[in-house]
Design a protein around this motif. Structure first.
Motif, short mmCIF file in Angstrom:
data_model
loop_
_atom_site.label_atom_id
_atom_site.label_comp_id
_atom_site.label_asym_id
_atom_site.label_seq_id
_atom_site.Cartn_x
_atom_site.Cartn_y
_atom_site.Cartn_z
N VAL A 120 79.85 40.17 187.13
CA VAL A 120 79.51 39.60 185.82
C VAL A 120 80.59 39.96 184.79
CG1 VAL A 120 77.80 39.48 183.96
CG2 VAL A 120 77.05 39.66 186.35
N LEU A 121 80.73 41.25 184.51
CA LEU A 121 81.74 41.65 183.52
C LEU A 121 83.16 41.30 183.97
CD1 LEU A 121 80.43 45.12 182.27
CD2 LEU A 121 80.34 42.92 181.09
N VAL A 146 82.95 31.11 190.61
CA VAL A 146 82.37 31.07 191.95
C VAL A 146 80.92 31.55 191.90
CG1 VAL A 146 82.55 31.85 194.33
CG2 VAL A 146 84.62 31.48 192.99
N VAL A 147 80.02 30.70 192.34
CA VAL A 147 78.60 31.04 192.39
C VAL A 147 78.15 31.08 193.85
CG1 VAL A 147 78.15 30.14 190.09
CG2 VAL A 147 77.89 28.63 192.06
N GLY A 165 73.86 33.94 189.28
CA GLY A 165 73.13 33.15 188.29
C GLY A 165 73.75 33.32 186.91
N ALA A 166 74.20 34.54 186.62
CA ALA A 166 74.88 34.80 185.35
C ALA A 166 76.18 34.01 185.27
CB ALA A 166 75.15 36.29 185.19
N VAL A 167 76.91 33.94 186.37
CA VAL A 167 78.17 33.19 186.38
C VAL A 167 77.91 31.70 186.15
CG1 VAL A 167 80.15 32.50 187.78
CG2 VAL A 167 79.37 34.88 187.82
N ILE A 183 89.97 22.84 177.64
CA ILE A 183 89.68 23.75 178.75
C ILE A 183 88.45 23.25 179.49
CG2 ILE A 183 89.12 26.11 179.44
CD1 ILE A 183 90.44 27.05 176.83
N ARG A 184 88.60 22.98 180.75
CA ARG A 184 87.47 22.56 181.56
C ARG A 184 87.06 23.72 182.46
NH1 ARG A 184 92.19 20.42 183.29
NH2 ARG A 184 92.66 20.41 185.54
N VAL A 185 85.76 23.86 182.67
CA VAL A 185 85.22 25.00 183.43
C VAL A 185 84.21 24.47 184.43
CG1 VAL A 185 84.18 27.29 183.28
CG2 VAL A 185 85.48 26.38 181.32
N ASN A 186 84.45 24.73 185.69
CA ASN A 186 83.55 24.29 186.74
C ASN A 186 83.31 25.43 187.73
OD1 ASN A 186 83.32 21.22 186.25
ND2 ASN A 186 85.53 21.58 186.20
N ALA A 187 82.18 25.39 188.40
CA ALA A 187 81.83 26.42 189.38
C ALA A 187 81.78 25.81 190.77
CB ALA A 187 80.48 27.04 189.04
N ILE A 188 82.15 26.63 191.75
CA ILE A 188 82.00 26.21 193.14
C ILE A 188 81.10 27.20 193.86
CG2 ILE A 188 84.24 25.07 193.20
CD1 ILE A 188 85.26 27.53 194.83
N SER A 189 80.32 26.66 194.78
CA SER A 189 79.51 27.49 195.68
C SER A 189 80.05 27.23 197.07
CB SER A 189 78.03 27.09 195.58
OG SER A 189 77.25 27.85 196.48
N PRO A 190 81.02 28.04 197.50
CA PRO A 190 81.73 27.75 198.76
C PRO A 190 81.04 28.37 199.97
CG PRO A 190 82.76 29.61 197.69
CD PRO A 190 81.59 29.21 196.81
N LEU A 191 81.34 27.83 201.11
CA LEU A 191 80.86 28.38 202.37
C LEU A 191 82.06 28.58 203.27
CD1 LEU A 191 78.01 29.02 203.49
CD2 LEU A 191 78.12 26.87 204.73
#
Length: 273
Positions: A120-121, A146-147, A165-167, A183-191
């Protein structure tokens, strides 16, 4: 450096944390192959240098910064090194994370603090400095967080899932704040098959692909080709690409007010569907 001709990150300056091994290394190598100059961040100095050497051996540009992203000074150094070495920051992949497997009543104070501080931090510290550089340059940029599916519940991963969840919440809020600055911000949940994923001993754990199969999504998100996309949470296993939505569905309404027993009945009915 163009690899198979792919130069979608030509002239981009990118920071990738947790890049000493696994998915992080795959992201760094792929970004360099696509033309980016890379700052490789990792707590393991030897692993970070191995990634740098692999990139340089293929003709790419990379330097290493060693230390924990949970330390403000290390997070600051990642951005400072990118600016000093390459002249700016165009992208950040906040990949560094740790995982502890335990039932919630067995988590130790040390484990809970470690997960929160790194996952988180550490993400907040790293993104804060990188995004500040993007704002000050006036060029904008791309942040990839990354989530994990653990945020929706995986046995033994409550602390890890909470941190992810915080991310996801950071991603949504940073996307709103960053829009005015390009600035664009996106998250990935990778496997992917990594040392961390191998610590997941569930009998129903899905097959894990090689990290190199997942890396193209990160390259795409760092590139200008994906510029219209921000605030998304994406799932990718190297084969299937999906997106997580956020929506509220009304279960029931009452114009006369609710009693506790009526609410309980409505919830039980909903759960049975």
């Amino acid at each position: 450096m163009g690899g198979d001709g792919l130069t979608v990150l030509e002239a981009k300056r990118v920071i990738i944390t947790g890049a000493g091994q696994g998915l992080g290394r795959a992201y760094a190598v792929a970004a360099a192959l696509a033309g980016a100059a890379v700052v490789v961040g990792d707590i393991d100095a030897e692993a970070a240098e191995q990634t740098v050497e692999a990139i340089r051996a293929s003709g790419g540009r990379a330097v290493a910064v060693t230390g924990s992203v949970a330390e403000w000074a290390v997070a600051q150094q990642l951005t400072a090194r990118c600016v000093d070495e390459y002249g700016g920051v165009d992208g950040l992949v906040a990949n560094a994370a740790i995982m502890r497997n335990a039932d919630p009543w067995d988590d130790t104070e040390e484990d809970l603090r470690a997960v929160a501080e790194v996952n988180v931090l550490g993400v907040q510290f790293t993104a804060r400095h990188a995004m500040r550089a993007m704002v000050e340059s006036g060029r904008g940029g791309s942040v990839v967080t990354v989530v994990s599916g653990a945020r929706d519940g995986i046995a033994g991963m409550s602390a890890y899932g909470a941190s992810k969840g915080a991310v996801a919440a950071m991603t949504a809020n940073w996307a709103l704040a960053g829009r005015a600055h390009g600035i664009r911000v996106n998250a990935i949940s990778p496997l992917g098959l990594t040392r961390m994923s191998q610590a997941d001993h569930r009998s129903d754990r899905p097959p894990m692909p090689d990290p190199s199969r997942v890396a193209p999504l990160v390259t795409a998100l760092l590139s200008d080709s994906s510029a219209p996309l921000t605030g998304a949470v994406l799932r990718f296993d190297g084969t299937a690409l999906g997106t997580y939505g956020s929506s509220l569905r009304t279960v029931a309404t009452s114009s006369t007010g609710w009693r506790a027993e009526d609410l309980a009945a409505a919830l039980v009915e909903e759960a049975a569907q």
